[in-house]
Design a protein around this motif. Sequence first.
Motif, mmCIF file in Angstrom:
data_model
loop_
_atom_site.group_PDB
_atom_site.id
_atom_site.type_symbol
_atom_site.label_atom_id
_atom_site.label_comp_id
_atom_site.label_asym_id
_atom_site.label_seq_id
_atom_site.Cartn_x
_atom_site.Cartn_y
_atom_site.Cartn_z
ATOM 1 N N GLY A 45 49.274 67.969 -27.379
ATOM 2 C CA GLY A 45 49.826 69.385 -27.448
ATOM 3 C C GLY A 45 51.179 69.597 -26.775
ATOM 4 O O GLY A 45 51.537 70.755 -26.480
ATOM 5 N N GLY B 96 48.856 69.307 -34.824
ATOM 6 C CA GLY B 96 49.811 69.604 -33.703
ATOM 7 C C GLY B 96 50.568 68.356 -33.113
ATOM 8 O O GLY B 96 50.285 67.106 -33.410
ATOM 9 N N LEU B 97 51.531 68.713 -32.413
ATOM 10 C CA LEU B 97 52.165 67.538 -31.641
ATOM 11 C C LEU B 97 51.439 66.735 -30.514
ATOM 12 O O LEU B 97 50.408 67.164 -30.183
ATOM 13 C CB LEU B 97 53.516 68.028 -30.831
ATOM 14 C CG LEU B 97 54.535 68.622 -32.062
ATOM 15 C CD1 LEU B 97 55.606 69.169 -31.061
ATOM 16 C CD2 LEU B 97 55.224 67.685 -32.837
ATOM 17 N N ARG C 14 49.271 69.492 -41.308
ATOM 18 C CA ARG C 14 50.071 68.795 -40.215
ATOM 19 C C ARG C 14 49.348 69.071 -38.948
ATOM 20 O O ARG C 14 49.018 70.439 -38.578
ATOM 21 C CB ARG C 14 51.379 69.548 -40.239
ATOM 22 C CG ARG C 14 52.055 68.978 -39.187
ATOM 23 C CD ARG C 14 53.603 69.842 -39.178
ATOM 24 N NE ARG C 14 54.596 69.456 -40.179
ATOM 25 C CZ ARG C 14 55.793 69.884 -40.509
ATOM 26 N NH1 ARG C 14 56.160 70.865 -39.510
ATOM 27 N NH2 ARG C 14 56.440 69.471 -41.305
ATOM 28 N N THR D 25 58.560 66.407 -37.771
ATOM 29 C CA THR D 25 58.066 67.370 -36.663
ATOM 30 C C THR D 25 59.096 67.239 -35.438
ATOM 31 O O THR D 25 59.951 66.006 -35.496
ATOM 32 C CB THR D 25 56.739 67.077 -36.242
ATOM 33 O OG1 THR D 25 56.491 65.545 -36.068
ATOM 34 C CG2 THR D 25 55.736 67.239 -37.493
ATOM 35 N N THR E 14 55.400 70.215 -26.469
ATOM 36 C CA THR E 14 56.459 71.063 -27.101
ATOM 37 C C THR E 14 57.691 69.975 -27.550
ATOM 38 O O THR E 14 58.592 70.550 -28.372
ATOM 39 C CB THR E 14 56.832 72.260 -26.350
ATOM 40 O OG1 THR E 14 57.245 71.725 -25.006
ATOM 41 C CG2 THR E 14 55.538 73.144 -26.148
#
Length: 602
Positions: free
Chosen positions: A377, A373-374, A371, A476, A379
Motif C-alpha cells: 500500500g 495497488g503498489l 492492475r 507503475t 505511495t
Amino acid sequence: MTPSIGLRHHGDPRRLRRLLGAVLAVVLAGTLATVIRPAPAAAAAGDLILNGTFDNGSTAPWWTRLAATSTTVDAGQLRIRTAGPATRPTWDDLVGHFEFGVTAGQPYRLQFDASADVNRSLRVSVSRVDTPFTSAVDQTVALTPTMRRFTFDFASPFGDPQAVLLFHLGAHAASTVRLDNISLTPLAVDPATDPILYWNGILIDTYQALDLPPTASSREAAILHAAMHDAAVSVTGVGNPYRVRVPVSYPGTMDDVVAPSLHAAIDRAAHDVLTALYGGQGRSYTQALAGAIARRPSGVNAAEAARGDTVGAAAAAANLQARANDGSGNNTPYQLDGVPGSWRSTNGKAAVGPNWGLVTPFALTSGRQFRPGLPAGATGYGDLLGRQEYHTQVQEVRAYGGRGSSLRTPEQTQIAFFWANDLAGTYKPPGQLFTHTRIVAEQRGLGILANARLFGLVALALADAAIAAWDAKYQTPIDLWRPVSAIEAIHGTGWQPLSQDRNGVPYTPAFPAYVSGHATLAGAWAAVMKGFFGTNAIGFDATTDDPHAVGVVRHMSGFDQAAQENALSRIYLGVHYRFDAEAGLATGGSVGAYVYANRLRP
C-alpha cells in the motif's frame, strides 16, 4: 425386397440435390419404415448401424434410390444388383442407411466387407441427410470377387442428428455387389491423434530449444492456439471463434461435397503460425507437419485435406495479421529509476520486456485493467522502504529463500525448484502450465473440440496475464528491486538466493519483482481451469522440466493448490517477496476469470 424410390435424371445438380433431399425427408418421416418388414435387428453395443450383419434375413432398414436396383439377403450378406448403365453418376444409384446421428469432432470407425462379381469401384460416404449433403468421410474402394474388409477412421467435421451412410453404385455397368458386417462406431478419445495436443507439444519443443521469456512465449502460444481454435470452429461450426470464422463453400455438385478435414485445418493453422513466428529463428516445421499428417485418421481423403488446408491457412493469416502491430516489437530502452528500492540488474543483464505492459492484450481492455495497488500500500519508494511490512517480507525471503537456509524444509526446497523452470533449455513457466493442462485434459478424456477451446482459453489468459504482470512491474511508480538487492542494502553482501543456473551460479530473473510473473500466470491458469471444468476439486499429478527437480512429480488436489504452490515457490527460491506472490495470484485470477467469461464461448 426393400422398397425403392425412383427419380429420373435431371440435368440441374441443384434440382437433383433438392429432389434427393425431399426423398431423404420422406424416408426420415417414416414412409418407408411403415412398409419394411420384418423389423431390423438391433445394432451391436455402440454401433450406429442397424442390421449391418443381415443375420435375420432382412434388408431393413437399408433402402435403394432407384427402382432398377434390387436388394436381397443371400447367405447372410446384402446382395445388390445395381441399376447400371455406366453413364450414371456415382450418386445416382444408392443403397443407404438413415436414422443415426454424428457429433462434430467425435472420432468414428466405419467398417464393412464388400465384393463384386466384376472388378469395379465403390464409393462410400457418411453424409448430412439434407443439403448441401456434406460428407464426413468419402472414400472409393476397389472391389473384386473376393470379399475384403475395409476400415476408415474419421473425425466428423460436423454434427447432424440424422446422418446417412451411403454406398454409391453408379458410374458402372450393371453388376452384383455384396456387403456384410457393416458398422459405424464411435471411438474413444486418443490423445496420440489429437492435433491440438500434438501442436502444443511442438510448441513446447520450441520453448525448450529457444531461450524465450514468458512474455514473448505466452503471446506466441496465444496466436497459435487462437488460430487452431478458429480453424476448428470454422470447420465444425461449433462454438464462437476468437478472430475469424472462415467460410466453407462447396462446388455445388453431388460429386464433390466433402467437408474440410478437421485435422488438416488445425494442422495447417498451427504450421503456418509457428513458421511465421519462429521460422526466422532457424526453426522449421516441415517435419512436424509430416508427423501430423501421419497421425491423421485413415478416412481423410485428398480433397478433404486440401479444403482443410485452405481453412487453416486463412485462420492462421487472420490471427497473425491481428497481432502485426500489437506493440510487442517496442524495444525502447529501460531507464533505471536509480533510487533505493528500484530495480537494478543482479546479473549484468538488461531489463527484460520493459514495454511489455503496453502490448495490446488478447482479451483485456488494457494491461492495467486489473492492475494491483503498489506493494504494501505504499505511495513510492521511500514510503515502501520505511514500512514494517516491507522489512518483514525482506526478512522472510532472507530466512527461507537463501541458499544456506536452515529454516526451509526439504519439501519447500523441492517446491522451489519444481515450479522454477526459469533456465534456458526448460519449457519455462508457460510450458509447465500447458503441460499440466494436457495432463488434466487427458485425464478427463477431452476430445479435439474441447481441447481446442480449453487450450485456447489457457493460452489467451497466459498471454494477458503476462501483459498485466509486466504492466505492474514497469508501468507503475515502483519498479521493485529483487530480494538479493534489498538484502544487500540492509545486511551487506554475502546472501545468495537458492535460485541457480545449471552450474550452481546464483540466478535472479532480469526484471522487477512486483508482481510475480509466475504467480500471475498461475492465477490466470487456475481461473480458466476452474471455469472450464466447473470445479477446483480435480486432482492431478503435476510434473516439471527444471534441471534441479528432475523426475519430481507432485500431486495436486486442485487447481488452486497448484497456483498457490507456484506462487510461494518464488519465496523459497529467494527471488520474490510475499506481496509479489499474493498480488500476482489475485491479478492473474482476475485475468483468467475475465478471459473465460468473455472469449471462446461455446
